[in-house]
Scaffold this active site. Structure first.
Site, mmCIF file in Angstrom:
data_model
loop_
_atom_site.group_PDB
_atom_site.id
_atom_site.type_symbol
_atom_site.label_atom_id
_atom_site.label_comp_id
_atom_site.label_asym_id
_atom_site.label_seq_id
_atom_site.Cartn_x
_atom_site.Cartn_y
_atom_site.Cartn_z
ATOM 1 N N ASN A 19 0.866 -1.176 0.000
ATOM 2 C CA ASN A 19 0.000 0.000 0.000
ATOM 3 C C ASN A 19 0.903 1.226 0.000
ATOM 4 O OD1 ASN A 19 -1.854 2.013 0.424
ATOM 5 N ND2 ASN A 19 -2.368 1.422 2.528
ATOM 6 N N LYS A 21 0.099 4.226 -0.412
ATOM 7 C CA LYS A 21 -0.575 5.442 0.078
ATOM 8 C C LYS A 21 -0.297 6.602 -0.892
ATOM 9 C CE LYS A 21 -0.386 3.467 4.628
ATOM 10 N NZ LYS A 21 -0.412 3.637 6.070
ATOM 11 N N HIS A 103 -9.958 1.702 4.382
ATOM 12 C CA HIS A 103 -8.696 1.843 5.110
ATOM 13 C C HIS A 103 -8.907 2.822 6.267
ATOM 14 C CE1 HIS A 103 -4.597 2.878 6.128
ATOM 15 N NE2 HIS A 103 -4.228 1.755 5.529
ATOM 16 N N GLU A 105 -7.230 5.144 7.381
ATOM 17 C CA GLU A 105 -6.954 6.562 7.085
ATOM 18 C C GLU A 105 -8.145 7.185 6.374
ATOM 19 O OE1 GLU A 105 -3.192 5.799 5.217
ATOM 20 O OE2 GLU A 105 -2.372 5.303 7.183
ATOM 21 N N GLU A 175 -6.170 -4.453 10.271
ATOM 22 C CA GLU A 175 -5.099 -3.510 10.594
ATOM 23 C C GLU A 175 -5.473 -2.722 11.850
ATOM 24 O OE1 GLU A 175 -2.761 -2.358 6.781
ATOM 25 O OE2 GLU A 175 -4.592 -1.199 6.808
ATOM 26 N N GLY A 181 1.740 2.545 10.840
ATOM 27 C CA GLY A 181 2.722 3.613 10.690
ATOM 28 C C GLY A 181 3.362 4.043 11.998
ATOM 29 N N SER A 221 2.604 -1.785 10.477
ATOM 30 C CA SER A 221 4.045 -1.806 10.764
ATOM 31 C C SER A 221 4.712 -3.149 10.476
ATOM 32 C CB SER A 221 4.312 -1.380 12.210
ATOM 33 O OG SER A 221 3.901 -0.047 12.403
HETATM 34 P P1 PGA Z 1 2.199 0.514 7.747
HETATM 35 O O1 PGA Z 1 0.826 0.750 6.955
HETATM 36 O O2 PGA Z 1 2.789 -0.757 7.239
HETATM 37 O O3 PGA Z 1 3.046 1.723 7.429
HETATM 38 O O4 PGA Z 1 1.857 0.443 9.186
HETATM 39 C C1 PGA Z 1 -0.052 -0.299 6.716
HETATM 40 C C2 PGA Z 1 -1.316 0.231 6.081
HETATM 41 O O5 PGA Z 1 -1.776 1.306 6.473
HETATM 42 O O6 PGA Z 1 -1.889 -0.416 5.179
#
Ligand code: PGA
Length: 263
Positions: A19, A21, A103, A105, A175, A181, A221
């Protein structure tokens, strides 16, 4: 005795998804996909790249099979006066075959509701895009013992109207928001427990057999240092990787480590 079903359900798939982003211009994306394939030599697990809208077409043109390219969001409408939005058919025609939906976010920063996400899931299915429904609890939900209620709601609402014959076209990505993140990875015990909880909800909606075949990814992460343990964790069928997917070398390392756990 109940008659054995003769319907051949698809086998469970283990998949690794990047991903990106809101990262990588077309130029940067093309550089990445030039470097990635040789690093993945020996990996047979399907690799899906969820890239910015602008990169879908160029990346699709450059990368052959078996890579699968997808988007990170879409609108639920087919077309119309929705300035700034993207429709499923546009993603499909650009060469996308899947879409991340819900997601955290999107839920957090763009206030997407379960109902809106559900309409997108249905639209994606109708448009032959495979939805990856992202679910996860916040830190306070986890601390307040609300994880099960939150995940149950996100699954039940998000999958409303998805027919039994369509459900295995969908993927679930678990997640936990507090692990995205942040560098905080959930422990294998917590991940195993939560994936089992998710499968129980799927089972109550679609039956045991379907639940056992459903692909449930973990995200939050994931890095080369955590991938081996997490991919060997009960119920984990692959990862959705953000930060560590931005560098082809670390993403490829995760692919090799996951491959060892799911040969
Ligand atoms: P991350 O993001 O690996 O940076 O934690 C995962 C995601 O948001 O899909």
């Amino acid at each position: 005795m109940a008659k054995e079903s003769t319907v051949q359900l698809p086998k469970k798939e283990s998949i690794l998804i990047a991903n990106w982003k809101m990262n990588k211009t077309i130029r940067e994306a093309l550089k990445y996909v030039e470097v990635l394939p040789p690093l993945l030599e020996g990996v047979t697990m399907p690799i899906w790249l969820s890239v910015p809208f602008t990169a879908i077409h160029p990346v699709r043109q450059r990368l052959g099979n078996p890579f699968v390219i997808g988007a990170q969001n879409m609108n639920d409408a087919t077309s119309g006066a929705f300035t700034g939005e993207i429709a499923a058919v546009m993603i499909k025609e650009a060469g996308g075959d899947f879409v991340l939906l819900g997601h955290s976010e999107r839920r957090q920063y763009f206030h997407e509701s379960d109902e809106f996400i559900n309409r997108k899931v249905l639209r994606a299915l109708e448009s032959s895009l495979r939805p990856v429904l992202c679910i996860g609890e916040g830190y306070e939900d986890r601390e307040g013992d609300k994880t099960q209620a939150v995940l149950e709601r996100q699954l039940t609402e998000g999958l409303k109207g998805v027919m039994p014959e369509q459900i295995l076209t969908c993927l679930i990505a678990y997640e936990p928001i507090w692990a995205i993140g942040t560098g905080k990875t959930a422990t294998p015990e917590l991940v195993a427990q939560t994936h089992a909880m998710i499968r129980q909800v799927i089972s109550s909606l679609y039956g045991d057999d379907t639940a056992s075949r459903m692909t449930v990814l973990y995200g939050g992460s994931v890095s080369p240092s955590t991938a081996a343990t997490l991919s060997a964790t009960e119920g984990v069928d692959g990862f959705l990787v953000g930060t560590a997917s931005l560098d082809p070398e670390s993403f490829a390392k995760i692919a090799h480590l996951s491959e060892n756990a799911h040969p």
